[in-house]
Structure formats: structure tokens, C-alpha cells
Design a protein around this motif. Structure first.
Motif, PDB file in Angstrom:
ATOM      1  N   TRP A 145       1.043   5.919   2.572  1.00  7.66           N
ATOM      2  CA  TRP A 145      -0.262   5.308   2.342  1.00  7.66           C
ATOM      3  C   TRP A 145      -1.255   6.361   1.827  1.00  7.66           C
ATOM      4  O   TRP A 145      -2.036   6.099   0.909  1.00  7.66           O
TER       5      TRP A 145
ATOM      6  N   SER B 185      -6.405   2.536   0.896  1.00  3.96           N
ATOM      7  CA  SER B 185      -5.129   3.164   1.233  1.00  3.96           C
ATOM      8  C   SER B 185      -5.333   4.310   2.223  1.00  3.96           C
ATOM      9  O   SER B 185      -4.576   4.467   3.182  1.00  3.96           O
TER      10      SER B 185
ATOM     11  N   ARG C 284      -5.955   2.876   5.621  1.00  2.17           N
ATOM     12  CA  ARG C 284      -4.708   2.443   6.252  1.00  2.17           C
ATOM     13  C   ARG C 284      -3.957   3.648   6.824  1.00  2.17           C
ATOM     14  O   ARG C 284      -3.421   3.581   7.937  1.00  2.17           O
TER      15      ARG C 284
END
Length: 390
Positions: free
Chosen positions: A138, A157, A160
Motif C-alpha cells: 500500500w 494509499s 491505508r
């Protein structure tokens, strides 16, 4: 491992190759297994044993050997800064084992290393489709998206990755640059060290030939305009591969380089112009060293340092009376102490720089604005400063 064991492993490996070439797969398998028992994990032996098994219609036994061999080879080639060969190894691995997320992850890394952002992104997404909780994938997907200009997706991203607990300090640093949140005083030290260790082999070619980097020449011109030559001791702060070295050498009786990256220092050593080279964090070195200098130069260094107050503390400590401190910065709003930009480079405002100089007894001897380098063919403007100690 003794020489005798190595020789025995080599001989059985050679026998195995001879059997393979002659079409004797069972005999090749026996010889190669013997070689592998003597010298475990050797990629070439694993690959040829897999071939022997495939020729006997035993693909289920061959596949783990192919994965192991190509994975080892790819990681080793990555570490040796041979991304083209590493990419070939990982592409072969994902063909052989497309359900292995780590294979896609490593392929993404070497694609990114080669500047293939789209290829890297595709590989990271294949990795994440197989394993959605892969935090490093990620994070590196975020880097690929950032480089492709897809800032909102990149930030999501990184968020995450943070939620998965991956490298909190690093991913928070990335997010601060993209979201405009409060920036850390500096990036994680290990990140900078790894960044430049990886960058060292291509650093000069990329910076000078591709980016039109000119900060060393401008700073040298300003310094000689202020004081000429004849500096007893000069410190090249954040010297990198030593691009400033040949320009500073004629000015200095003694020239010292400092950098955090061992690979960068090895390249600087190869120039043969430095009297000493130190590997250390710049603030820690400035606050601990017994050396004193008549000129300290920091060319394009402070784009990786946010809070410059500790740096100025150290400069005031090592600079002899009348000595010069020459540096470049990217410009922030005039009143901003520092800002972390989406490029993940720090920018600094002029008013806090004037205040830092005054607080440390440094007078402005020269200051001009000009181009530092290019970014995506667009010139990056910056500020060049020369300060003089009282």
C-alpha cells in the motif's frame, strides 16, 4: 564450508548439467539433488533441478524450486543495483507463480526503480488483489501514484498503509507532504540513508544530465565573489557523490565531506579530492566534532531538512570567526519556517532564515534567487545564501 565440499558440489552440479543436455533427466535430478544437499539454496542448482523435474512431468515438485530460485536471484540482483536483471527474474517468477503476492511486490519495486511508474502500480495492485493487508505494498503503491500525479489516490494509499501499521513515521511523512498537514522537522533518518544508498549509482548522471543541477557552481561563484580562495578548512555538508568537491578543492587547504549515505561517500571517495570523509547525521556531527572550518557549504541539502534551527546551532559552533556558510533552499512563503511540499522536499521562507542568521551572529554576505534544477522539465527556483560569522 570447506573447499572439498564446494568442489564436490560443483562437480555434481556439472554432472547434472551434462545429464540434462544429454536428455537424461532422472540422472540429472540425482546429481543436482546431491549438489543442492552440499550447497543449499544455490539459485542455478534450484533452477536446473526444476528443469529436470519438469522434463519428468512433475510440475508440482518443480514450482517451489522455481519460486525459490527466481526469488533469491531477483532479491540479490536488486541489492546489487541491477534492476533490469532483477526485473527479468521477478517477471519469470510471476509467470511461474502468479498467486504469490511477494513476487508481484518485488516486481513493483524494480519497476519503480527503473522509473516505470505504470508498471510498478500494476504490480502493486496485483499484489494487493492477492493480499489486501500488505502494508508495504500500500505504501509503495502510494509512491507510484504520487509520481504519476494522482495525489488523492496516493494519499488514500498511504492512509491505508498507516491503518495497517506499516512504517508509521514514514507514511505520516508522505501524508504531510500530500495533505498539507503539520510537517515533521525532518524525514526518518533511515529513509534518507536508504534513498541515497539506492540513488548513488545513477546520482550524478540523473542530477546533472537530466535535471540540469547547478547549485554547486552558483554557490562557488558567490563564495569566491565574497571572499575569494584561501580557506584553511572547508566542510562540504551533505556532500553526496562529491559534485561540489572539484569546485571547492581549489579554494581549500583542507576539504572535508560529510554525508549520511555510505554509498554516496564511496562515490565521493572515488573523486580523490577530499582530505577526509565522514558518515554521520549532519546535526549530530556539527554538535560533536572537534573540527572547525572557515567555509561550510550545503548545496541542495536542506530540501531534506525541515527545521533548520539545530543546523544553525551546529554551524555557529564549527564556523571560525569571519567564516562563511553557503547554502541553497527551495522557497516557501516568506514567513514560513518550513513547508513539506508534495514533492516531499522541504521549502524555507526568507524571514525565518534572516531571523536564524541574526540569532546566530551571521550576517548576509550574498543572497540571490535563481534556478536550482529542473523537475519534469520545469525549472525549480530557489534561494542561494552566503552568511558570514562575526
Amino acid at each position: 564450508m570447506s573447499d572439498a565440499v564446494f568442489v564436490a558440489a560443483r562437480d555434481r552440479f556439472s554432472e547434472g548439467l551434462s545429464h540434462l543436455q544429454a536428455g537424461r533427466a532422472p540422472e540429472a535430478e540425482a546429481a543436482l539433488r546431491d549438489s543442492l544437499a552440499l550447497l543449499p539454496g544455490r539459485p542455478s542448482t534450484l533452477l536446473n533441478l526444476a528443469v529436470a523435474l519438469l522434463r519428468q512431468a512433475r510440475p508440482a515438485e518443480a514450482l517451489p524450486l522455481l519460486e525459490q530460485a527466481l526469488g533469491h536471484r531477483g532479491v540479490a540482483l536488486q541489492a546489487l543495483q541491477r534492476p533490469g536483471e532483477a526485473r527479468d527474474a521477478f517477471e519469470r517468477l510471476v509467470q511461474a507463480a502468479p498467486q504469490r503476492p511477494e513476487a508481484w511486490f518485488h516486481l513493483g519495486q524494480v519497476c519503480h526503480q527503473q522509473g516505470d511508474g505504470a508498471g510498478a502500480l500494476a504490480a502493486y495492485e496485483r499484489c494487493l488483489a492477492l493480499r489486501d493487508d500488505h502494508g508495504p505494498a500500500w505504501s509503495q503503491r502510494g509512491q507510484a501514484l504520487k509520481d504519476l500525479g494522482r495525489i488523492d489516490e496516493a494519499a488514500a494509499s498511504f492512509e491505508r498503509a498507516l491503518a495497517l501499521g506499516d512504517a508509521p513515521e514514514l507514511n505520516a511523512y508522505y501524508l504531510a507532504g500530500l495533505r498539507g498537514a503539520a510537517a515533521p522537522a525532518r524525514p526518518p533518518r533511515w529513509y534518507v540513508q536508504q534513498l541515497f544508498d539506492d540513488y548513488a549509482p545513477a546520482f550524478d548522471r540523473h542530477l546533472v544530465d537530466s535535471l540540469g543541477y547547478c547549485a554547486p557552481e552558483v554557490l562557488q561563484r558567490l563564495v569566491t565573489g565574497v571572499a575569494g580562495a584561501g580557506f584553511a578548512s572547508v566542510l562540504d555538508l551533505g556532500c553526496g557523490t562529491g559534485l561540489c568537491g572539484p569546485l571547492l578543492r581549489p579554494l581549500a587547504s583542507r576539504l572535508v565531506g560529510l554525508d549520511l549515505s555510505a554509498a554516496m561517500l564511496e562515490a565521493a571517495r572515488g573523486r580523490g579530492v577530499y582530505d577526509a570523509l565522514h558518515q554521520a547525521d549532519l546535526v549530530e556531527h556539527l554538535m560533536a566534532t572537534d573540527e572547525r572550518h572557515d567555509l561550510v557549504v550545503a548545496a541542495d541539502v536542506f530540501i531534506y531538512v525541515g527545521d533548520l534551527a539545530p543546523v544553525f546551532d551546529g554551524i555557529a559552533r564549527v564556523l571560525r570567526p569571519g567564516g562563511l556558510f553557503a547554502f541553497s533552499v527551495e522557497p516557501a512563503a516568506p514567513e514560513a519556517a518550513f513547508v513539506l511540499q508534495p514533492s516531499l522536499r522541504y521549502a524555507h521562507g526568507e524571514q525565518p532564515l534572516h531571523a536564524l542568521a541574526a540569532r546566530h551572529g551571521l550576517a548576509v554576505a550574498a543572497h540571490e534567487r535563481g534556478t536550482l534544477r529542473a523537475d519534469e522539465v520545469h525549472p525549480v527556483q530557489g534561494g542561494y545564501w552566503v552568511l558570514r560569522a562575526a
